[in-house]
Design an enzyme around this catalytic site. Structure first.
Site, PDB file in Angstrom:
ATOM      1  N   GLU A   1     -21.615 -79.650  48.012  1.00 41.19           N
ATOM      2  CA  GLU A   1     -21.914 -80.158  49.351  1.00 41.19           C
ATOM      3  C   GLU A   1     -23.217 -80.947  49.305  1.00 41.19           C
ATOM      4  O   GLU A   1     -24.191 -80.517  48.669  1.00 41.19           O
ATOM      5  CB  GLU A   1     -22.039 -78.980  50.323  1.00 41.19           C
ATOM      6  CG  GLU A   1     -22.400 -79.402  51.736  1.00 41.19           C
ATOM      7  CD  GLU A   1     -22.459 -78.228  52.703  1.00 41.19           C
ATOM      8  OE1 GLU A   1     -22.175 -77.075  52.288  1.00 41.19           O
ATOM      9  OE2 GLU A   1     -22.806 -78.468  53.875  1.00 41.19           O
TER      10      GLU A   1
ATOM     11  N   ARG B   1     -33.378 -79.586  60.969  1.00 42.11           N
ATOM     12  CA  ARG B   1     -32.973 -80.399  62.125  1.00 42.11           C
ATOM     13  C   ARG B   1     -32.443 -79.497  63.249  1.00 42.11           C
ATOM     14  O   ARG B   1     -32.777 -78.329  63.321  1.00 42.11           O
ATOM     15  CB  ARG B   1     -31.946 -81.440  61.658  1.00 42.11           C
ATOM     16  CG  ARG B   1     -32.514 -82.376  60.576  1.00 42.11           C
ATOM     17  CD  ARG B   1     -31.541 -83.451  60.177  1.00 42.11           C
ATOM     18  NE  ARG B   1     -31.236 -84.331  61.299  1.00 42.11           N
ATOM     19  CZ  ARG B   1     -30.231 -85.213  61.292  1.00 42.11           C
ATOM     20  NH1 ARG B   1     -29.447 -85.317  60.221  1.00 42.11           N
ATOM     21  NH2 ARG B   1     -30.010 -85.980  62.341  1.00 42.11           N
TER      22      ARG B   1
ATOM     23  N   ARG C   1     -28.985 -97.946  60.821  1.00 45.07           N
ATOM     24  CA  ARG C   1     -29.686 -97.296  61.937  1.00 45.07           C
ATOM     25  C   ARG C   1     -30.293 -95.981  61.471  1.00 45.07           C
ATOM     26  O   ARG C   1     -29.904 -95.458  60.440  1.00 45.07           O
ATOM     27  CB  ARG C   1     -28.705 -97.007  63.096  1.00 45.07           C
ATOM     28  CG  ARG C   1     -28.496 -98.197  63.989  1.00 45.07           C
ATOM     29  CD  ARG C   1     -27.369 -97.946  64.963  1.00 45.07           C
ATOM     30  NE  ARG C   1     -26.338 -98.977  64.752  1.00 45.07           N
ATOM     31  CZ  ARG C   1     -25.040 -98.792  64.876  1.00 45.07           C
ATOM     32  NH1 ARG C   1     -24.560 -97.619  65.209  1.00 45.07           N
ATOM     33  NH2 ARG C   1     -24.204 -99.784  64.682  1.00 45.07           N
TER      34      ARG C   1
ATOM     35  N   ASN D   1     -20.041 -85.233  51.201  1.00 51.17           N
ATOM     36  CA  ASN D   1     -20.885 -85.310  52.388  1.00 51.17           C
ATOM     37  C   ASN D   1     -19.933 -85.445  53.570  1.00 51.17           C
ATOM     38  O   ASN D   1     -19.454 -86.547  53.863  1.00 51.17           O
ATOM     39  CB  ASN D   1     -21.863 -86.481  52.334  1.00 51.17           C
ATOM     40  CG  ASN D   1     -22.812 -86.462  53.524  1.00 51.17           C
ATOM     41  OD1 ASN D   1     -22.592 -85.725  54.490  1.00 51.17           O
ATOM     42  ND2 ASN D   1     -23.867 -87.262  53.473  1.00 51.17           N
TER      43      ASN D   1
ATOM     44  N   ALA E   1     -20.799 -85.008  60.141  1.00 51.45           N
ATOM     45  CA  ALA E   1     -20.791 -84.043  61.252  1.00 51.45           C
ATOM     46  C   ALA E   1     -19.635 -83.047  61.151  1.00 51.45           C
ATOM     47  O   ALA E   1     -19.718 -81.953  61.727  1.00 51.45           O
ATOM     48  CB  ALA E   1     -20.738 -84.787  62.578  1.00 51.45           C
TER      49      ALA E   1
ATOM     50  N   HIS F   1     -26.033 -83.475  51.583  1.00 53.26           N
ATOM     51  CA  HIS F   1     -26.518 -84.116  52.803  1.00 53.26           C
ATOM     52  C   HIS F   1     -27.763 -84.911  52.486  1.00 53.26           C
ATOM     53  O   HIS F   1     -28.632 -84.440  51.729  1.00 53.26           O
ATOM     54  CB  HIS F   1     -26.832 -83.070  53.887  1.00 53.26           C
ATOM     55  CG  HIS F   1     -25.632 -82.274  54.255  1.00 53.26           C
ATOM     56  ND1 HIS F   1     -24.625 -82.776  55.050  1.00 53.26           N
ATOM     57  CD2 HIS F   1     -25.243 -81.031  53.897  1.00 53.26           C
ATOM     58  CE1 HIS F   1     -23.676 -81.869  55.164  1.00 53.26           C
ATOM     59  NE2 HIS F   1     -24.028 -80.804  54.473  1.00 53.26           N
TER      60      HIS F   1
ATOM     61  N   HIS G   1     -20.175 -79.305  60.261  1.00 49.42           N
ATOM     62  CA  HIS G   1     -20.583 -78.279  61.229  1.00 49.42           C
ATOM     63  C   HIS G   1     -19.439 -77.808  62.117  1.00 49.42           C
ATOM     64  O   HIS G   1     -19.632 -76.945  62.959  1.00 49.42           O
ATOM     65  CB  HIS G   1     -21.724 -78.832  62.096  1.00 49.42           C
ATOM     66  CG  HIS G   1     -22.748 -79.591  61.305  1.00 49.42           C
ATOM     67  ND1 HIS G   1     -23.477 -79.014  60.293  1.00 49.42           N
ATOM     68  CD2 HIS G   1     -23.121 -80.908  61.327  1.00 49.42           C
ATOM     69  CE1 HIS G   1     -24.275 -79.923  59.747  1.00 49.42           C
ATOM     70  NE2 HIS G   1     -24.075 -81.080  60.357  1.00 49.42           N
TER      71      HIS G   1
ATOM     72  N   TYR H   1     -32.136 -91.200  57.642  1.00 52.15           N
ATOM     73  CA  TYR H   1     -31.157 -91.397  56.560  1.00 52.15           C
ATOM     74  C   TYR H   1     -31.586 -92.425  55.514  1.00 52.15           C
ATOM     75  O   TYR H   1     -30.880 -92.612  54.530  1.00 52.15           O
ATOM     76  CB  TYR H   1     -29.797 -91.779  57.156  1.00 52.15           C
ATOM     77  CG  TYR H   1     -29.238 -90.719  58.077  1.00 52.15           C
ATOM     78  CD1 TYR H   1     -28.963 -89.439  57.592  1.00 52.15           C
ATOM     79  CD2 TYR H   1     -29.002 -90.975  59.429  1.00 52.15           C
ATOM     80  CE1 TYR H   1     -28.464 -88.445  58.429  1.00 52.15           C
ATOM     81  CE2 TYR H   1     -28.492 -89.996  60.275  1.00 52.15           C
ATOM     82  CZ  TYR H   1     -28.225 -88.727  59.770  1.00 52.15           C
ATOM     83  OH  TYR H   1     -27.728 -87.742  60.583  1.00 52.15           O
TER      84      TYR H   1
ATOM     85  N   PRO I   1     -17.625 -88.992  58.419  1.00 51.36           N
ATOM     86  CA  PRO I   1     -17.811 -89.868  59.574  1.00 51.36           C
ATOM     87  C   PRO I   1     -19.215 -90.433  59.717  1.00 51.36           C
ATOM     88  O   PRO I   1     -20.206 -89.725  59.522  1.00 51.36           O
ATOM     89  CB  PRO I   1     -17.470 -88.966  60.762  1.00 51.36           C
ATOM     90  CG  PRO I   1     -17.605 -87.584  60.253  1.00 51.36           C
ATOM     91  CD  PRO I   1     -17.226 -87.637  58.802  1.00 51.36           C
ATOM     92  N   ASN I   2     -19.237 -91.703  60.037  1.00 55.87           N
ATOM     93  CA  ASN I   2     -20.448 -92.471  60.356  1.00 55.87           C
ATOM     94  C   ASN I   2     -21.295 -92.807  59.130  1.00 55.87           C
ATOM     95  O   ASN I   2     -22.271 -93.555  59.266  1.00 55.87           O
ATOM     96  CB  ASN I   2     -21.299 -91.748  61.413  1.00 55.87           C
ATOM     97  CG  ASN I   2     -20.578 -91.648  62.731  1.00 55.87           C
ATOM     98  OD1 ASN I   2     -20.090 -92.653  63.246  1.00 55.87           O
ATOM     99  ND2 ASN I   2     -20.472 -90.454  63.269  1.00 55.87           N
TER     100      ASN I   2
HETATM  101  O1  CA2 Z   1     -27.708 -85.653  56.309  1.00 56.38           O
HETATM  102  C1  CA2 Z   1     -26.499 -85.919  56.147  1.00 56.38           C
HETATM  103  O2  CA2 Z   1     -26.082 -86.467  55.133  1.00 56.38           O
HETATM  104  C2  CA2 Z   1     -25.496 -85.617  57.266  1.00 56.38           C
HETATM  105  O3  CA2 Z   1     -24.283 -85.170  56.656  1.00 56.38           O
HETATM  106  C3  CA2 Z   1     -25.289 -86.912  58.005  1.00 56.38           C
HETATM  107  C4  CA2 Z   1     -24.395 -86.773  59.246  1.00 56.38           C
HETATM  108  C5  CA2 Z   1     -24.896 -85.635  60.126  1.00 56.38           C
HETATM  109  O4  CA2 Z   1     -23.996 -85.444  61.215  1.00 56.38           O
HETATM  110  C6  CA2 Z   1     -25.039 -84.333  59.366  1.00 56.38           C
HETATM  111  O5  CA2 Z   1     -25.548 -83.351  60.227  1.00 56.38           O
HETATM  112  C7  CA2 Z   1     -25.986 -84.507  58.192  1.00 56.38           C
HETATM  113  C8  CA2 Z   1     -24.450 -88.047  60.076  1.00 56.38           C
HETATM  114  C9  CA2 Z   1     -24.138 -89.282  59.323  1.00 56.38           C
HETATM  115  C10 CA2 Z   1     -24.414 -90.436  60.247  1.00 56.38           C
HETATM  116  O6  CA2 Z   1     -25.074 -91.410  59.539  1.00 56.38           O
HETATM  117  C11 CA2 Z   1     -25.601 -92.433  60.244  1.00 56.38           C
HETATM  118  C12 CA2 Z   1     -26.323 -93.328  59.508  1.00 56.38           C
HETATM  119  C13 CA2 Z   1     -26.899 -94.395  60.153  1.00 56.38           C
HETATM  120  C14 CA2 Z   1     -26.756 -94.557  61.519  1.00 56.38           C
HETATM  121  C15 CA2 Z   1     -26.044 -93.646  62.249  1.00 56.38           C
HETATM  122  C16 CA2 Z   1     -25.449 -92.582  61.601  1.00 56.38           C
END
Ligand code: CA2
Length: 147
Positions: free
Chosen positions: A98, A107, A18, A74, A77, A100, A80, A23, A10-11
């Site tokens: 896995e 974090r 953003r 990956n 979220a 990230h 978790h 990221y 997701p996302n």
């Molecule tokens: O660090 C990672 O790759 C994560 O898997 C990214 C997830 C986060 O919930 C994990 O804790 C760590 C979030 C991905 C969201 O990515 C975005 C990228 C740009 C703007 C908003 C969200």
């Protein structure tokens, strides 16, 4: 030919748009191009998928059985929270690396827990988009291939 599924949760479709301080500026399309180029150079097949839906990710893990030799995951979220993804990995017995982008251990506390980690071969985190090629190499090494 060895075949790998790169599965993003997701996302991650928002990558590069953003929160670049966390990221980076690389988009998901860039990541997928990098994975395809790495596969081409090193002689393996790669398929990239992304979904924002937990059940679709479970389905993708199930469908990978018999089609791919392993998965770079990956789970975003869902890492978790998702016992369903944990169980899907156990159910298929496919090797999973896995991945990230960010260092989840540096974090918020809620990101320190991973339901994927206990059933993964290993984890790569904190190296941004470069982590995808590191994870592919780690998976290929685990599968007995060198790149
Ligand atoms: O660090 C990672 O790759 C994560 O898997 C990214 C997830 C986060 O919930 C994990 O804790 C760590 C979030 C991905 C969201 O990515 C975005 C990228 C740009 C703007 C908003 C969200």
């Amino acid at each position: 030919m060895t075949s790998v599924l790169v599965l993003n949760g997701p996302n991650l479709n928002l990558l590069g748009t953003r929160q670049p301080e966390i990221y980076g500026h690389t988009t998901l399309a860039d990541v997928e191009d990098m994975c395809a180029a790495h596969a081409e150079t090193h002689g393996f097949a790669v398929t990239c998928l992304q979904s924002n839906h937990e059940g679709a990710l479970v389905d993708a893990i199930h469908a990978a059985k018999g089609k791919h030799d392993g998965i770079v995951l990956n789970a975003g979220a869902y890492t978790h929270t998702s016992i369903a993804l944990h169980d899907a990995i156990v159910g298929t017995q496919l090797p999973v690396v896995e991945l990230h982008l960010s260092n989840i251990h540096a974090r918020e506390t809620f990101r320190h827990k991973s339901f994927i980690a206990p059933v993964a071969v290993g984890m790569i985190c904190g190296f941004g988009a470069a982590g995808y090629t590191l994870a592919l190499d780690a998976l290929l090494g685990h599968l007995g291939r060198t790149t």
